[in-house]
Design a protein around this motif. Structure first.
Motif, PDB file in Angstrom:
ATOM      1  N   SER A 292       1.423   9.320  18.178  1.00  6.76           N
ATOM      2  CA  SER A 292       1.704   7.976  17.694  1.00  6.76           C
ATOM      3  C   SER A 292       3.035   7.970  16.958  1.00  6.76           C
ATOM      4  O   SER A 292       3.674   9.013  16.765  1.00  6.76           O
ATOM      5  CB  SER A 292       0.583   7.494  16.756  1.00  6.76           C
ATOM      6  OG  SER A 292      -0.674   7.529  17.391  1.00  6.76           O
ATOM      7  N   THR A 293       3.443   6.780  16.549  1.00  3.65           N
ATOM      8  CA  THR A 293       4.670   6.608  15.777  1.00  3.65           C
ATOM      9  C   THR A 293       4.305   5.999  14.435  1.00  3.65           C
ATOM     10  O   THR A 293       3.541   5.029  14.369  1.00  3.65           O
ATOM     11  CB  THR A 293       5.666   5.705  16.507  1.00  3.65           C
ATOM     12  OG1 THR A 293       5.984   6.279  17.782  1.00  3.65           O
ATOM     13  CG2 THR A 293       6.945   5.538  15.695  1.00  3.65           C
ATOM     14  N   LEU A 294       4.843   6.598  13.368  1.00  3.94           N
ATOM     15  CA  LEU A 294       4.560   6.093  12.035  1.00  3.94           C
ATOM     16  C   LEU A 294       5.361   4.817  11.795  1.00  3.94           C
ATOM     17  O   LEU A 294       6.580   4.775  12.013  1.00  3.94           O
ATOM     18  CB  LEU A 294       4.903   7.148  10.984  1.00  3.94           C
ATOM     19  CG  LEU A 294       4.325   6.922   9.587  1.00  3.94           C
ATOM     20  CD1 LEU A 294       2.821   7.084   9.601  1.00  3.94           C
ATOM     21  CD2 LEU A 294       4.954   7.902   8.581  1.00  3.94           C
ATOM     22  N   GLY A 295       4.683   3.774  11.349  1.00  3.59           N
ATOM     23  CA  GLY A 295       5.335   2.496  11.107  1.00  3.59           C
ATOM     24  C   GLY A 295       5.609   2.245   9.638  1.00  3.59           C
ATOM     25  O   GLY A 295       5.789   3.177   8.847  1.00  3.59           O
ATOM     26  N   LYS A 296       5.607   0.973   9.283  1.00  2.68           N
ATOM     27  CA  LYS A 296       5.884   0.579   7.918  1.00  2.68           C
ATOM     28  C   LYS A 296       4.675   0.806   7.013  1.00  2.68           C
ATOM     29  O   LYS A 296       3.560   1.027   7.486  1.00  2.68           O
ATOM     30  CB  LYS A 296       6.294  -0.895   7.885  1.00  2.68           C
ATOM     31  CG  LYS A 296       7.603  -1.196   8.605  1.00  2.68           C
ATOM     32  CD  LYS A 296       7.951  -2.668   8.483  1.00  2.68           C
ATOM     33  CE  LYS A 296       9.280  -2.976   9.170  1.00  2.68           C
ATOM     34  NZ  LYS A 296       9.630  -4.418   9.056  1.00  2.68           N
ATOM     35  N   ILE A 297       4.943   0.700   5.716  1.00  2.00           N
ATOM     36  CA  ILE A 297       3.873   0.865   4.726  1.00  2.00           C
ATOM     37  C   ILE A 297       3.023  -0.399   4.703  1.00  2.00           C
ATOM     38  O   ILE A 297       3.545  -1.518   4.605  1.00  2.00           O
ATOM     39  CB  ILE A 297       4.458   1.141   3.330  1.00  2.00           C
ATOM     40  CG1 ILE A 297       5.162   2.498   3.303  1.00  2.00           C
ATOM     41  CG2 ILE A 297       3.353   1.116   2.268  1.00  2.00           C
ATOM     42  CD1 ILE A 297       5.841   2.796   1.974  1.00  2.00           C
ATOM     43  N   ARG A 298       1.724  -0.198   4.806  1.00  3.52           N
ATOM     44  CA  ARG A 298       0.799  -1.333   4.662  1.00  3.52           C
ATOM     45  C   ARG A 298       0.432  -1.540   3.191  1.00  3.52           C
ATOM     46  O   ARG A 298       0.386  -2.658   2.697  1.00  3.52           O
ATOM     47  CB  ARG A 298      -0.462  -1.096   5.485  1.00  3.52           C
ATOM     48  CG  ARG A 298      -1.464  -2.244   5.388  1.00  3.52           C
ATOM     49  CD  ARG A 298      -2.736  -1.934   6.120  1.00  3.52           C
ATOM     50  NE  ARG A 298      -3.664  -3.062   6.033  1.00  3.52           N
ATOM     51  CZ  ARG A 298      -4.917  -3.031   6.470  1.00  3.52           C
ATOM     52  NH1 ARG A 298      -5.392  -1.924   7.030  1.00  3.52           N
ATOM     53  NH2 ARG A 298      -5.687  -4.087   6.341  1.00  3.52           N
ATOM     54  N   SER A 299       0.171  -0.436   2.493  1.00  5.46           N
ATOM     55  CA  SER A 299      -0.154  -0.508   1.071  1.00  5.46           C
ATOM     56  C   SER A 299       0.175   0.837   0.437  1.00  5.46           C
ATOM     57  O   SER A 299       0.237   1.861   1.117  1.00  5.46           O
ATOM     58  CB  SER A 299      -1.635  -0.855   0.849  1.00  5.46           C
ATOM     59  OG  SER A 299      -2.464   0.187   1.348  1.00  5.46           O
ATOM     60  N   ALA A 300       0.406   0.809  -0.852  1.00  2.00           N
ATOM     61  CA  ALA A 300       0.725   2.040  -1.589  1.00  2.00           C
ATOM     62  C   ALA A 300       0.106   1.959  -2.968  1.00  2.00           C
ATOM     63  O   ALA A 300       0.041   0.881  -3.578  1.00  2.00           O
ATOM     64  CB  ALA A 300       2.232   2.233  -1.693  1.00  2.00           C
ATOM     65  N   GLN A 301      -0.349   3.092  -3.438  1.00  2.00           N
ATOM     66  CA  GLN A 301      -0.970   3.167  -4.763  1.00  2.00           C
ATOM     67  C   GLN A 301      -0.445   4.394  -5.487  1.00  2.00           C
ATOM     68  O   GLN A 301      -0.571   5.511  -4.999  1.00  2.00           O
ATOM     69  CB  GLN A 301      -2.497   3.241  -4.654  1.00  2.00           C
ATOM     70  CG  GLN A 301      -3.203   3.319  -5.995  1.00  2.00           C
ATOM     71  CD  GLN A 301      -4.710   3.415  -5.848  1.00  2.00           C
ATOM     72  OE1 GLN A 301      -5.234   3.386  -4.749  1.00  2.00           O
ATOM     73  NE2 GLN A 301      -5.405   3.524  -6.956  1.00  2.00           N
TER      74      GLN A 301
END
Length: 211
Positions: free
Chosen positions: A171-180
């Protein structure tokens, strides 16, 4: 149908954690020097602990510790005769505990002074040793100065983990959906070196995946 497939593709995510750790020297030391004395004459006892406190302060001054970094607490006096148990068997009626405390940002200088404390013991000062409430404390107060770099490092490490996962799953890593961002923790590196701190933070990041 193609719209449903695109929505489903957006739902593919991976959650990874990134760690950042650093070893940082403590920048503040609190050194309580506790000692005891005993006597049957209360006035003589006050004279003894006053003289011994002055001797400790003179020793600290000779070690290069400024006077404004030294405080002398009020002595704690115990009248053993007034106690409900064991008072009549005590050799000395009164006992006193005195604490002289050093609060300094020059950790290296204080640690060097600690090595010479035995010389005062040879002068008849009875030190209590490090007990609960009189243990030397080492603090690190510069967390705000290193926070941004450590958060950046933790996030970068998280992305590296995510990219590896994406490669392994074709797969290809995309954008950040959420971060904590996790909480920062500051602990002693080990029990023998409390003047060296380990600063640690873990960031949790969720990335989108695509084919």
């Amino acid at each position: 149908g193609s719209g449903a497939l695109r929505v489903k593709a957006l739902a593919r995510t991976v959650v990874v954690k990134g760690l950042a750790e650093r070893e940082i020297p403590a920048d503040v030391v609190i050194w309580p020097i506790a000692f005891t004395a005993a006597d049957n004459d209360l006035n003589a006892l006050y004279g003894t602990i006053g003289g011994q406190s002055a001797a400790i302060e003179k020793f600290l001054a000779g070690a290069g510790i400024p006077a404004d970094e030294i405080t002398r607490n009020a002595p704690a006096i115990v009248d053993k005769l007034a106690q409900s148990y064991g008072g009549n068997e005590a050799r000395f009626r009164y006992s006193a505990t005195q604490v002289v405390t050093v609060y300094s940002r020059d950790v290296a200088r204080v640690r060097a002074a600690q090595k010479g404390l035995a010389d005062l013991g040879r002068q008849g000062i009875v030190f209590s040793g490090e007990q609960y409430g009189t243990q030397t404390q080492y603090l690190f107060t510069g967390l705000n100065d290193i926070k941004p770099d450590m958060i950046e490092e933790a996030t970068r490490n998280a992305r590296e983990v995510g990219e590896k996962f994406a490669r392994d799953s074709s797969s290809t890593l995309g954008k950040i959906r959420s971060a904590q961002q996790g909480q920062f923790s500051i602990t002693d590196r080990d029990q023998n070196n409390p003047h060296i701190k380990k600063v640690r933070v873990v960031s949790t990041v969720e990335y989108y995946l695509s084919d």
